[in-house]
Write a protein that holds these residues in place. Structure first.
Motif, PDB file in Angstrom:
ATOM      1  N   GLY A 147      -3.830   4.224  -2.993  1.00 12.66           N
ATOM      2  CA  GLY A 147      -2.712   3.192  -4.512  1.00 12.66           C
ATOM      3  C   GLY A 147      -2.219   2.153  -3.916  1.00 12.66           C
ATOM      4  N   ASP A 156       0.671  -1.098  -0.622  1.00 13.71           N
ATOM      5  CA  ASP A 156       0.163   0.251   0.135  1.00 13.71           C
ATOM      6  C   ASP A 156       0.819   1.200  -0.077  1.00 13.71           C
ATOM      7  OD1 ASP A 156      -2.943  -1.417  -0.093  1.00 13.71           O
ATOM      8  OD2 ASP A 156      -2.674  -1.690   2.196  1.00 13.71           O
ATOM      9  N   PRO A 216      -8.445   9.640 -10.991  1.00 16.80           N
ATOM     10  CA  PRO A 216      -8.533   8.481 -10.586  1.00 16.80           C
ATOM     11  C   PRO A 216      -8.028   7.210 -11.427  1.00 16.80           C
ATOM     12  CG  PRO A 216     -10.588   9.834 -10.511  1.00 16.80           C
ATOM     13  CD  PRO A 216      -9.713  10.130 -12.005  1.00 16.80           C
ATOM     14  N   ASN A 217      -7.344   6.730 -10.561  1.00 15.03           N
ATOM     15  CA  ASN A 217      -7.383   4.951 -10.805  1.00 15.03           C
ATOM     16  C   ASN A 217      -5.883   4.778 -11.574  1.00 15.03           C
ATOM     17  OD1 ASN A 217      -7.433   2.101 -10.603  1.00 15.03           O
ATOM     18  ND2 ASN A 217      -8.724   2.565 -12.432  1.00 15.03           N
ATOM     19  N   THR A 218      -5.464   5.875 -11.896  1.00 14.52           N
ATOM     20  CA  THR A 218      -4.254   6.138 -12.448  1.00 14.52           C
ATOM     21  C   THR A 218      -3.288   4.986 -12.545  1.00 14.52           C
ATOM     22  OG1 THR A 218      -4.032   8.776 -12.936  1.00 14.52           O
ATOM     23  CG2 THR A 218      -1.797   7.842 -12.881  1.00 14.52           C
ATOM     24  N   SER A 219      -2.610   4.875 -13.687  1.00 17.50           N
ATOM     25  CA  SER A 219      -0.851   3.284 -13.122  1.00 17.50           C
ATOM     26  C   SER A 219      -0.225   3.947 -14.253  1.00 17.50           C
ATOM     27  CB  SER A 219      -1.696   2.411 -14.194  1.00 17.50           C
ATOM     28  OG  SER A 219      -1.346   1.339 -13.989  1.00 17.50           O
ATOM     29  N   THR A 273      -0.205   1.457  -9.240  1.00 18.32           N
ATOM     30  CA  THR A 273      -1.682   2.648  -9.352  1.00 18.32           C
ATOM     31  C   THR A 273      -2.067   3.435  -8.423  1.00 18.32           C
ATOM     32  OG1 THR A 273      -2.414  -0.175 -10.347  1.00 18.32           O
ATOM     33  CG2 THR A 273      -4.271   1.932  -9.275  1.00 18.32           C
ATOM     34  N   LYS A 316      -4.864   5.430  -6.913  1.00 16.99           N
ATOM     35  CA  LYS A 316      -6.293   5.725  -6.579  1.00 16.99           C
ATOM     36  C   LYS A 316      -7.572   6.847  -6.678  1.00 16.99           C
ATOM     37  CE  LYS A 316      -6.383   0.723  -4.988  1.00 16.99           C
ATOM     38  NZ  LYS A 316      -6.574   0.169  -4.054  1.00 16.99           N
ATOM     39  N   LYS A 317      -6.505   7.730  -5.827  1.00 19.49           N
ATOM     40  CA  LYS A 317      -7.312   8.868  -5.759  1.00 19.49           C
ATOM     41  C   LYS A 317      -6.122   9.971  -6.483  1.00 19.49           C
ATOM     42  CE  LYS A 317      -7.410  11.773  -1.973  1.00 19.49           C
ATOM     43  NZ  LYS A 317      -7.644  12.389  -0.847  1.00 19.49           N
ATOM     44  N   GLU A 318      -7.563  10.670  -7.440  1.00 20.00           N
ATOM     45  CA  GLU A 318      -7.517  11.372  -7.701  1.00 20.00           C
ATOM     46  C   GLU A 318      -6.586  12.795  -7.078  1.00 20.00           C
ATOM     47  OE1 GLU A 318      -9.301  14.648 -11.283  1.00 20.00           O
ATOM     48  OE2 GLU A 318     -10.435  13.459  -9.921  1.00 20.00           O
TER      49      GLU A 318
END
Length: 361
Positions: free
Chosen positions: A228, A210, A317-320, A256, A258-260
């Motif tokens: 993320g 995490d 959001p959910n950028t990888s 990853t 997750k939060k913008e």
């Protein structure tokens, strides 16, 4: 480090003591005074610990998303490193193909799966990551395997191997979304003629760590909620080691956020090359004095070796992102087609060895 734990503990002690019938008012006041003294004494230490002694990496160059081309008939890829491929700026990485999500129809009965037929390699390693869909591998030393979504295939070509890569039979029958990438990792000169090897790394064996939003050392609440995670494929992240065995220090993380707008700090050895690829979404790489460099989808940030922390802000959001790098080999690179050696004479010998049937033994 922060003072949240100390304050929470102290509050609990005060509540506990105040609920105890046998304790006198004077003793309670004295206890609270002692706790207050301890907190005041610890505050400078806490502030010193929370003040970042790290330095942030800056961006040397942004490589925009390169136009796609087909590799065989199954892989429609961006040549991510473009004209930087096979240069020491990327060492120990050499080349990077990324196939973004693409819908494939089910093949009609009797049709051959899509992909790339038999071809040779010498002098490096191929790393294939399946994000969606399945890839079936077979090689000249007897390895045969299907890598599924989330799996990784780490193949050491070494002194020579012949292999093939196709969409798996099952995926070919049902069709669906296909997304994958393949990276080439250089071998040090002393290991270029090592015996071919194969590491099948399944998703469940890849540790996930995490990550939390950075507070940049400012005062405030301690970060407790994950924003993320990092899948550690090779190298290590915050003490968690990846399963891949490598011939030189290599880092490969699937990250990853997750939060913008979340900002995360990722420790990275300062003397390593560090490359950031945006697989999905968009990011800013944040340097000293909040200097930001924007990196869009399928683009790459090459960073300077001037900091021990990579700071990233997610733009969606959910950028990888894939983060890769390692200790530069600082050796000559001679590359031609599927062979990567140190001299042109070694390339000529690789071609002759392949033509005379000496690969895959």
């Amino acid at each position: 480090y922060c003072l949240c734990g100390v304050v929470a503990f102290s509050s609990s002690v005060v509540i506990l003591l105040s609920s105890t019938k046998d304790i006198s008012h004077n003793n309670l006041v004295e206890t609270i005074s002692i706790i207050r003294t301890i907190i005041i004494a610890l505050l400078p230490i806490s502030q010193a610990l929370s003040t970042p002694t790290m330095s942030l990496r800056s961006v040397k160059q942004i490589l925009p998303a390169a136009p796609k081309h087909w590799v065989g008939d199954g892989f429609n890829v961006h040549p991510v490193f473009a004209n930087k491929a096979f240069t020491n700026e990327l060492s120990p990485f050499l080349m990077f193909d990324y196939a973004p999500p693409q819908q494939f129809k089910p093949l009609k009965p009797g049709k051959k799966p899509l992909g790339v037929g038999q071809h040779p390699h010498r002098g490096f390693e191929t790393v294939t990551i399946a994000f969606q869909g399945e890839v079936e591998h077979a090689d000249s030393v007897g390895n045969r395997d299907v890598i599924k979504s989330g799996d990784v295939q780490w193949m050491t070509a070494g002194r020579g191997i012949i292999h093939q890569e196709f969409h798996s039979e099952e995926f070919s029958k049902r069709g669906g979304l296909f997304e994958f990438c393949q990276l080439w990792v250089n071998l040090p000169k002393k290991h270029k003629m090592t015996k071919p090897a194969y590491q099948p790394i399944v998703e469940k064996d890849i540790p996930v760590v995490d990550i939390f939003e950075t507070n940049d050392g400012s005062e405030g609440e301690c970060a407790t909620d994950s924003v993320g995670n990092v899948r550690v494929i090779a190298g290590s992240f915050k003490g968690t080691k990846g399963p891949a065995s490598t011939f030189s220090p290599v880092e490969l993380w699937d990250v990853t956020i997750k939060k913008e707008n979340a900002i995360v700090d990722l420790p990275f050895p300062e003397n390593y090359n560090c490359i950031v690829f945006v697989r999905r979404g968009k990011i800013d790489v944040v340097g000293e004095n909040n200097a930001k460099k924007h990196v869009g989808p399928q683009a790459v940030a090459l960073t300077e070796k001037n900091g021990d922390v990579l700071r990233i802000q997610a733009g969606e959001p959910n950028t990888s992102v894939l983060i890769m790098g390692g200790l530069p080999l600082d050796e000559p690179i001679a590359a031609q087609g599927p062979f990567v050696m140190n001299t042109s004479a070694q390339i000529t010998k690789a071609i002759r060895d392949y033509q005379s049937g000496k690969f895959g033994k």
